[in-house]
Design an enzyme around this catalytic site. Sequence first.
Site, PDB file in Angstrom:
ATOM      1  N   LYS A  15       0.853  -1.204   0.000  1.00 41.34           N
ATOM      2  CA  LYS A  15       0.000   0.000   0.000  1.00 41.34           C
ATOM      3  C   LYS A  15       0.888   1.253   0.000  1.00 41.34           C
ATOM      4  CE  LYS A  15      -3.399  -2.818   2.292  1.00 41.34           C
ATOM      5  NZ  LYS A  15      -4.600  -2.899   3.088  1.00 41.34           N
ATOM      6  N   GLU A 172     -11.075 -10.788  -0.915  1.00 46.01           N
ATOM      7  CA  GLU A 172     -10.748  -9.995   0.274  1.00 46.01           C
ATOM      8  C   GLU A 172     -12.023  -9.361   0.828  1.00 46.01           C
ATOM      9  OE1 GLU A 172      -6.372  -8.593   0.279  1.00 46.01           O
ATOM     10  OE2 GLU A 172      -7.519  -7.185  -0.890  1.00 46.01           O
ATOM     11  N   GLY A 178      -7.292  -5.020   7.217  1.00 43.59           N
ATOM     12  CA  GLY A 178      -6.675  -4.085   8.153  1.00 43.59           C
ATOM     13  C   GLY A 178      -7.419  -3.963   9.474  1.00 43.59           C
ATOM     14  N   SER A 218      -6.394  -9.366   6.935  1.00 43.89           N
ATOM     15  CA  SER A 218      -5.804  -9.653   8.246  1.00 43.89           C
ATOM     16  C   SER A 218      -5.125 -11.029   8.321  1.00 43.89           C
ATOM     17  CB  SER A 218      -6.839  -9.486   9.362  1.00 43.89           C
ATOM     18  OG  SER A 218      -7.305  -8.139   9.396  1.00 43.89           O
TER      19      SER A 218
HETATM   20  P1  PGA Z   1      -4.395  -6.630   5.583  1.00 38.80           P
HETATM   21  O1  PGA Z   1      -4.592  -6.071   4.074  1.00 38.80           O
HETATM   22  O2  PGA Z   1      -3.618  -7.912   5.473  1.00 38.80           O
HETATM   23  O3  PGA Z   1      -3.628  -5.554   6.287  1.00 38.80           O
HETATM   24  O4  PGA Z   1      -5.741  -6.837   6.137  1.00 38.80           O
HETATM   25  C1  PGA Z   1      -4.861  -6.939   3.011  1.00 38.80           C
HETATM   26  C2  PGA Z   1      -5.017  -6.157   1.748  1.00 38.80           C
HETATM   27  O5  PGA Z   1      -5.512  -5.028   1.797  1.00 38.80           O
HETATM   28  O6  PGA Z   1      -4.665  -6.622   0.660  1.00 38.80           O
END
Ligand code: PGA
Length: 253
Positions: A15, A172, A178, A218
């Site tokens: 990101k 997802e 997150g 997550s």
């Molecule tokens: P995360 O993000 O593992 O921090 O939940 C996953 C993603 O946004 O691809």
Amino acid sequence: MNRRYRKTVIAGNWKMNMTATETKKFAEDLKKIMPRAKWCDTLICVPACNISTAMKAFKDLRISVGAENVYFEEKGAYTGEVSADMLKDLGVKYVIVGHSERRHTVAAESNELIAEKAKVALANGVKVILCIGELLEDRESGKTMEVCKAQLQAVVDAVEEKDWENIVIAYEPVWAIGTGKTATPDVAEETHSQIRAFMASAVSPAVAENVRIIYGGSVSTKNCKDLMAKEDIDGFLVGGASLKPDFVDIINC
Ligand code: PGA
């Protein structure tokens, strides 16, 4: 088809994190604990400005570098955008399209726009990690598959059957990104198997058998083993946990 015939994909999604300096340091730290896994496709998707740095830094690791976004036009007056051709020229093998943060947070990207992005990436020889997933209110109102099907259908309509060899679907659930709230292995598996069934009817049984469907939301060193044990989970798209060297434990799981 049994899952062992589908090659696992473990992808990091950095990101808007990590400067070029931090990227080099991360690679140095990772070299001390080299990933063991040779049998999976391992990559980290980084901000466009750090692709070249990451490529140099990760050269001796078994980790390729992916991009987080691409524009849907080939070239022209689109200030600030990055084309698929530019990514290809840098040696980028994968690009994320349709991430929920681009659908819902930083841009209101539609299913059709995302399909155009997937199409242009594939036309330029860049493989696609196609993110799909429902919001919390969709899940709570029983619309998970309705949302996922609409997101997939736009891409099904835009690409050819043979293109699915170069697309990885990343399921997802937005409520799990997150938040620390991972879908349980059973909940994730149920949706993965429904996505695979949809691909069989929307494209072909062969594509459904071969397409890799990875889970994101997550994922951590704690939950990766149980998720990976599921038949239809072919790997992960990892956000937060890919920013720490123990991302290697997720690769090795
Ligand atoms: P995360 O993000 O593992 O921090 O939940 C996953 C993603 O946004 O691809």
